[in-house]
Design a protein around this motif. Structure first.
Motif, PDB file in Angstrom:
ATOM      1  N   UNK A 144     -10.335 -10.336  -9.226  1.00 21.75           N
ATOM      2  CA  UNK A 144      -9.230  -9.385  -8.636  1.00 21.75           C
ATOM      3  C   UNK A 144     -10.267  -7.640  -8.755  1.00 21.75           C
ATOM      4  N   UNK A 145     -11.192  -7.923 -10.397  1.00 19.30           N
ATOM      5  CA  UNK A 145     -11.388  -6.610 -10.739  1.00 19.30           C
ATOM      6  C   UNK A 145     -12.498  -5.884  -9.590  1.00 19.30           C
ATOM      7  N   UNK A 146     -13.170  -7.096  -8.711  1.00 18.85           N
ATOM      8  CA  UNK A 146     -13.863  -5.924  -8.109  1.00 18.85           C
ATOM      9  C   UNK A 146     -12.983  -5.534  -6.581  1.00 18.85           C
ATOM     10  N   UNK A 202     -17.692  -8.459 -18.144  1.00 12.77           N
ATOM     11  CA  UNK A 202     -15.697  -7.801 -18.707  1.00 12.77           C
ATOM     12  C   UNK A 202     -15.093  -7.075 -17.673  1.00 12.77           C
ATOM     13  N   UNK A 203     -14.002  -8.388 -16.855  1.00 16.83           N
ATOM     14  CA  UNK A 203     -12.767  -8.192 -15.880  1.00 16.83           C
ATOM     15  C   UNK A 203     -12.074  -7.030 -16.187  1.00 16.83           C
ATOM     16  N   UNK A 204     -11.336  -6.978 -17.417  1.00 16.51           N
ATOM     17  CA  UNK A 204     -10.166  -6.342 -17.703  1.00 16.51           C
ATOM     18  C   UNK A 204     -10.844  -4.951 -18.449  1.00 16.51           C
ATOM     19  N   UNK A 205     -12.175  -5.512 -18.848  1.00 15.67           N
ATOM     20  CA  UNK A 205     -12.560  -3.559 -18.977  1.00 15.67           C
ATOM     21  C   UNK A 205     -12.791  -2.673 -17.774  1.00 15.67           C
ATOM     22  N   UNK A 206     -13.280  -3.539 -16.740  1.00 16.27           N
ATOM     23  CA  UNK A 206     -13.913  -2.925 -15.239  1.00 16.27           C
ATOM     24  C   UNK A 206     -12.338  -2.192 -14.593  1.00 16.27           C
ATOM     25  N   UNK A 207     -11.604  -3.359 -14.758  1.00 20.85           N
ATOM     26  CA  UNK A 207      -9.740  -2.265 -14.589  1.00 20.85           C
ATOM     27  C   UNK A 207      -9.412  -1.531 -14.930  1.00 20.85           C
ATOM     28  N   UNK A 208      -9.766  -1.495 -16.484  1.00 18.75           N
ATOM     29  CA  UNK A 208      -9.450  -0.552 -17.392  1.00 18.75           C
ATOM     30  C   UNK A 208      -9.989   1.140 -16.854  1.00 18.75           C
ATOM     31  N   UNK A 209     -11.261   0.636 -16.755  1.00 14.49           N
ATOM     32  CA  UNK A 209     -12.386   2.385 -16.409  1.00 14.49           C
ATOM     33  C   UNK A 209     -11.622   2.554 -15.188  1.00 14.49           C
TER      34      UNK A 209
END
Length: 53
Positions: free
Chosen positions: A44-46, A12-19
């Motif tokens: 983008x998240x990575x 879940x890319x947005x969750x990774x960025x949110x964290x």
């Protein structure tokens, strides 16, 4: 801890960025990228997780 965030970012890319950054501009950009295509969101998240220590 970064390994867990990267695994979450793949699922879940947005969750990774949110964290990593919270409700910042990078989070909203990642939601947009994920809606446009799943792989741009993952990339983008990575990138966000790897570049911010």
């Amino acid at each position: 801890m970064d390994i867990i965030r990267i695994i979450v970012a793949i699922l879940l890319p947005p969750l990774g960025v949110f964290l990593q950054v919270g409700f910042g501009g990078a989070f909203w950009l990642n939601i947009l990228l994920t809606l446009l295509g799943y792989f741009p969101g993952i990339i983008h998240a990575v990138y966000i997780i790897a570049s911010r220590k």
